[in-house]
Design an enzyme around this catalytic site. Structure first.
Site, mmCIF file in Angstrom:
data_model
loop_
_atom_site.group_PDB
_atom_site.id
_atom_site.type_symbol
_atom_site.label_atom_id
_atom_site.label_comp_id
_atom_site.label_asym_id
_atom_site.label_seq_id
_atom_site.Cartn_x
_atom_site.Cartn_y
_atom_site.Cartn_z
ATOM 1 N N TYR A 104 20.773 -0.773 14.709
ATOM 2 C CA TYR A 104 19.367 -1.045 15.013
ATOM 3 C C TYR A 104 18.962 -2.323 14.282
ATOM 4 C CZ TYR A 104 14.296 -0.712 14.958
ATOM 5 O OH TYR A 104 12.957 -0.999 15.109
ATOM 6 N N GLU A 192 12.769 -6.098 19.080
ATOM 7 C CA GLU A 192 13.692 -5.054 18.626
ATOM 8 C C GLU A 192 14.935 -4.976 19.500
ATOM 9 O OE1 GLU A 192 12.254 -0.764 17.782
ATOM 10 O OE2 GLU A 192 13.332 -0.606 19.672
#
Ligand code: GDP
Ligand code: MN
Length: 386
Positions: A104, A192
């Site tokens: 992530y 993101e």
């Protein structure tokens, strides 16, 4: 403004962040042809383009080994509803198969430090929420001073804190640099990658992208503005935008709406109302120039919010003409026949007396109050009706 995955991936491409080749489709005609025209090889992933996270768990991400399977998934997904959003577009991408690790990585504006912050986790993918809850220590954060930007140690720090191989340092530093540049260039609130995958050759690829751009900067990103249509925004936000109002949904199930000229004043109103155990459904920033027409439209939009029974208008101005404000309230009351609506009006400015005399003659529950606290008390007094 939130961006759909395909738009975020366009930004990634522009900044040379590796993604998988893909194409966007919005109709069930010629699906197989579109896929082959884009030169995609199978297996592919069919991905619903809706502005929510967790599409995988909601059934919005489907894998297909053959053109027939892909077409079947497309037909199922197009027009379907995922957590309240209709799927109008699909992104079809080549499926990544060489995956050693799902990571992530994001950059976001941190309200506490008032700086961009990088968040990195060696455990990414669909279970990121669980990681946040059960294993928060693996998630690394680093604040980036906007004037200093990324430093050479930023990537090393994140990698080593995450317990990852430092051989990845160059590739990771390069990726971080590109992501941060894209974040700054597009005035993002969030950019993101989840999952960011690491393959057996030590290369990073973005399998998913999420992005949000600061609305105040949209004037300088005309390329982004053209993407707005596909977003299925709250229609009241769009209506308000047409008048240059900023409409903010606050809490579902609320019965009060607040309008003011200035966001600080709005926040104070919301805070004081919430302290009284009353619920605010929506807030609207009138911006400059409180003319009668604008007041009327603002009230109309706020009273269109489901559940709203009372609107608190707080106009604190010097040159704002209170008679104009009062006239706007009058126009609104005349355009809506039933008068079970509550309007609490606090206004300061030029022609206040003239404004008050207009208000006094109006039917319905319209009260004028001298200050912010009094306006909240007026709402509290009507608690049973809210
Ligand atoms: P989200 O659920 O909305 O975040 O959608 P994602 O695009 O992140 O997809 C959900 C999950 O599907 C990812 O976390 C991956 O585990 C998986 N996934 C997505 N694309 C691929 C792919 O190309 N190959 C493989 N093997 N898995 C994928
Ligand atoms: Mn994802």
């Amino acid at each position: 403004m939130k961006l759909l995955e395909y738009a975020v991936k366009d930004i990634f491409e522009q900044f040379e962040i590796p993604t998988k080749p893909g194409c966007v489709i919005d109709s069930i005609d010629n699906i197989e042809e579109s896929i082959s025209k884009a030169g995609l090889s199978y297996p592919v992933v069919v991905k619903a383009q809706v502005p929510i996270g967790g599409r995988g768990k909601a059934g919005g991400i489907q894998f297909a080994d053959t053109p027939e399977e892909a077409a079947a998934h497309c037909r199922n997904l197009l027009g379907s509803t995922l957590r309240g959003y209709t799927v109008h577009q699909l992104l079809i991408v080549e499926k990544a198969s060489d995956i050693c690790q799902e990571l992530y990585l994001s950059v976001l504006m941190d309200r506490v430090s008032k700086c961009p912050i990088i968040i990195f986790s060696p455990e990414g993918g669909m279970e990121i929420e669980e990681t946040t809850r059960n294993n928060p220590d693996v998630i690394q954060k680093i604040i980036i001073h906007p004037l200093m930007g990324l430093q050479s140690f930023t990537s090393t720090y994140l990698l080593s804190k995450a317990g990852m191989d430092l051989k990845l340092q160059n590739a990771f530093a390069l990726l971080l640099d590109k992501l941060y540049s894209a974040f700054c260039h597009y005035d993002c609130m969030l950019l993101e990658i989840n999952p960011l995958i690491l393959d057996s050759e030590g290369r990073f690829t973005a399998l998913d992208g999420k992005g949000e751009i600061d609305d105040s900067s949209l004037y300088r990103h005309p390329d982004i503005l053209t993407l707005r249509n596909g977003l299925q925004e709250n229609p009241l936000i769009c209506e308000a935008r047409a008048f240059d109002f900023l409409y903010i949904p606050v809490e579902e199930g609320g019965s009060i709406a607040v309008a003011s000229n200035g966001s600080g004043m709005l926040m104070s109103c919301i805070d004081l109302i919430t302290k009284e155990n009353l619920k605010v459904a929506a807030a609207l920033d009138l911006g400059g120039g409180a003319t009668a027409i604008r007041i009327k439209e603002a009230l109309r939009i706020l009273f269109s919010t489901p559940g709203v029974k009372a609107v608190l208008i707080n106009i604190f101005g010097g040159i704002t003409r209170c008679d104009e404000v009062a006239l706007g309230v009058k126009m609104m009351m005349e355009s809506i026949p039933e008068d079970d609506k509550i309007i609490i009006l606090r206004m300061e400015g030029t022609n206040k007396e003239a404004g008050l005399s207009i208000i006094q003659k109006l039917p319905g529950d319209i009260v004028s109050v001298p200050g912010l606290r009094e306006s909240v008390s007026a709402l509290a007094d009507r608690r049973e009706k809210l």
